[in-house]
Motif scaffolding. Sequence first.
Motif, short mmCIF file in Angstrom:
data_model
loop_
_atom_site.label_atom_id
_atom_site.label_comp_id
_atom_site.label_asym_id
_atom_site.label_seq_id
_atom_site.Cartn_x
_atom_site.Cartn_y
_atom_site.Cartn_z
N ILE A 1 0.83 -1.21 0.00
CA ILE A 1 0.00 0.00 0.00
C ILE A 1 0.87 1.25 0.00
N ILE A 2 1.95 1.24 0.78
CA ILE A 2 2.85 2.39 0.81
C ILE A 2 3.47 2.61 -0.57
N HIS A 3 3.89 1.54 -1.22
CA HIS A 3 4.49 1.67 -2.55
C HIS A 3 3.48 2.22 -3.55
N GLN A 4 2.25 1.75 -3.50
CA GLN A 4 1.25 2.17 -4.48
C GLN A 4 0.87 3.63 -4.33
N GLN A 5 0.80 4.13 -3.12
CA GLN A 5 0.35 5.49 -2.90
C GLN A 5 1.49 6.50 -2.84
N GLY A 6 2.69 6.10 -3.22
CA GLY A 6 3.80 7.04 -3.35
C GLY A 6 4.66 7.07 -2.11
N GLN A 7 5.93 6.75 -2.26
CA GLN A 7 6.84 6.69 -1.12
C GLN A 7 7.40 8.08 -0.82
N VAL A 8 6.56 8.90 -0.20
CA VAL A 8 6.95 10.24 0.20
C VAL A 8 7.10 10.27 1.71
N ASP A 9 7.84 11.26 2.20
CA ASP A 9 8.06 11.38 3.64
C ASP A 9 6.75 11.68 4.35
N GLY A 10 6.48 10.94 5.41
CA GLY A 10 5.28 11.17 6.20
C GLY A 10 4.08 10.35 5.81
N LEU A 11 4.20 9.49 4.79
CA LEU A 11 3.10 8.60 4.42
C LEU A 11 2.98 7.47 5.44
N PHE A 12 1.81 7.27 6.02
CA PHE A 12 1.68 6.34 7.14
C PHE A 12 0.34 5.63 7.10
N LEU A 13 0.28 4.55 7.91
CA LEU A 13 -0.96 3.82 8.18
C LEU A 13 -0.81 3.10 9.51
N LEU A 14 -1.93 2.74 10.11
CA LEU A 14 -1.95 1.97 11.35
C LEU A 14 -2.63 0.64 11.09
N ARG A 15 -2.12 -0.40 11.73
CA ARG A 15 -2.67 -1.74 11.56
C ARG A 15 -2.53 -2.50 12.87
N VAL A 16 -3.23 -3.61 12.95
CA VAL A 16 -3.18 -4.46 14.13
C VAL A 16 -1.90 -5.29 14.08
N SER A 17 -1.22 -5.40 15.20
CA SER A 17 0.03 -6.15 15.27
C SER A 17 -0.25 -7.64 15.11
N GLN A 18 0.60 -8.31 14.36
CA GLN A 18 0.47 -9.75 14.17
C GLN A 18 1.07 -10.54 15.33
N SER A 19 2.08 -9.98 15.97
CA SER A 19 2.72 -10.69 17.09
C SER A 19 2.00 -10.47 18.41
N ASN A 20 1.40 -9.30 18.60
CA ASN A 20 0.68 -8.98 19.84
C ASN A 20 -0.71 -8.49 19.47
N PRO A 21 -1.76 -9.29 19.69
CA PRO A 21 -3.11 -8.88 19.26
C PRO A 21 -3.61 -7.63 19.97
N LYS A 22 -3.09 -7.30 21.16
CA LYS A 22 -3.54 -6.12 21.87
C LYS A 22 -2.79 -4.86 21.45
N ALA A 23 -1.77 -4.99 20.64
CA ALA A 23 -0.95 -3.86 20.23
C ALA A 23 -1.26 -3.49 18.79
N PHE A 24 -0.74 -2.33 18.40
CA PHE A 24 -0.89 -1.83 17.04
C PHE A 24 0.49 -1.46 16.49
N VAL A 25 0.54 -1.27 15.16
CA VAL A 25 1.80 -0.95 14.49
C VAL A 25 1.58 0.28 13.62
N LEU A 26 2.49 1.23 13.74
CA LEU A 26 2.51 2.41 12.88
C LEU A 26 3.54 2.17 11.77
N THR A 27 3.08 2.13 10.53
CA THR A 27 3.95 1.95 9.37
C THR A 27 4.17 3.31 8.74
N LEU A 28 5.43 3.74 8.66
CA LEU A 28 5.78 5.09 8.23
C LEU A 28 6.85 5.04 7.15
#
Length: 586
Positions: free
Chosen positions: A498-525
């Motif tokens: 998704i990051i590659h498709q929408q342009g690899q510019v500084d500050g492009l981000f998304l949040l998702r559920v962590s695969q290793s810890n179900p109670k945690a989240f991951v910020l992809t930047l």
Amino acid sequence: SGYIDWMMNLGDFYFHNEELLIIRRVSTDDVDLEALVNDMNSSQESLYSTCSGQQTESTPLLHNGQTSSSHHNHMQHNQPRQEPSSSSSSADSPQTSLRRSQPMHILAVRRLQEEEQQLRTSSLPAIPNPFPELCSPASSPVLSPGSLPPGEPSTGKYIVKIFTEDGMGKVVEIPADMTARDLCQLLVYKSHCVDDNSWALVEHHPLLGLERCLEDHELVVQVQASMNSDGRFLFRKNYAKYEFFRNPLAFFPEHMVAWCQDTNRMIPPSQLLQNFLATSSCPEIQGYLYVKEVGRKSWKKVYVFLRRSGLYCSTKGTSKEPRHLQLLADIEDSNIFTVITGKKQHGAPTDYEFCIKPNKCRGELKELRMLCAEDEQGRTCWMTAFRLFKYGIVLYQNYKIPQQRKTLLSHFSAPVRSVSENSLVAMDFSGRIGRVIDNPVEAQSAAMEEGHAWRKRSQRMNILGSHSPLHHSSLSSVIHIAQLWFHGRITREESHRIIHQQGQVDGLFLLRVSQSNPKAFVLTLCHHQKIKHFQILPCEEDGQVFFSLDDGATKFTDLIQLVEFYQLNRGVLPCKLRHPCTVVAL
């Protein structure tokens, strides 16, 4: 005699000057046939073409079938009818023989009925087909590849189908002169999205594994006419479409840019774009690329030069001499695509593959020029320079149009305070009698105190209330689901895609559920064209759950507060959160 009487009652026929004229004796009960005769007279050409096969001679006939030898005999139709005899006819015209009139099958009535039916149907309003994808290509209003000559869009309406990332499609009807920018604005309006001038129309070829972002000035109908049967349009974000105008040094490394001018002087970095856009200068991009040999699976590493005239490779090291340069691809009649299935489908040596596809190519791999860079920055530099060499100043105009519209609308979009709002004053109702607060500092402190008091009251109500969906603890764990930047349970590889498709510019981000810890989240930047991941862990304090990505140094009650904070402050992140990855449903 009976046959002659029947012909006498039917009418008078005669041929003259290759025309069929029908003269009727109209009775009181034969009005419809007279109207039919008038219609026949109005279409004499069709009548003659119908009857030419049956009457080959243009000799005039009298009412009883006798031939006439002079033009004076033609006027007998206006005289009262007399039953002639064979002797009198032979006396008048001894050189001619008696010829009986033969019955003729006149098909003009049916032809007139067909013309009337066509005229009636053409005058009716056109009813659009509600299921265009179920029609055959011959009768379907959906524009099929090759139905429109490239470069010459005709007038009228065309049906275009747009797809989203989830595979769902939407059919829209557009005029032939609609550009990609106008279609994106139409889809933004229909989908109720935020128009931040970052939406793009993507030409996608799943069988070839190619895709490219359409330029804003390109005609959608013309592009679809040049696509093959498996091609489709995708509607998605692309923040990097004009990012090179804002930060050119990040797109054009100094070791890849060379200037082929008369004087070999160094150009300051601030003049990079000016030299690319100016037609008088001759900039070029140079460096090593992996080139796939035509008709083979092998790749060869060569030194390549990209100029306004085309893409060249050197047959002798890094030599720029004309006798050592070989043309790889043309720029004017080609488009550059990103290869999304490079290693899997083409056996590319790296993941940074792109290709140059001629406009006349209909999907054959042997006509594609497959190229592969060593890193993402190199691929971005080659593809951006290709766009600048091909379109030139038109790209800069496309970049400036949204800014000019924003400046024009800013004069009207500023909120204007009404007279009633200007008459509002701050009041203090802490005592028995309310008073007007004249001191501005006191009014501001009172407003802040009232805000804190309201927050305390809302928290107290949540604590005393039952565990309903509006409870604070349950609300903070689900309030982020409706946000555009939250993508749920997706994998690490999917977030990279998704990051590659929408342009690899500084500050492009998304949040998702962590695969290793179900109670945690991951910020992809994304930062400096590299993707980084930061884990957001929940922490509990005084019976309340908070979220933090710096081991509890900065805590937030929910993910919305966390995102809003890092949009204003960099904190422990390499850059601020600027562009959320958005997936819209049409």
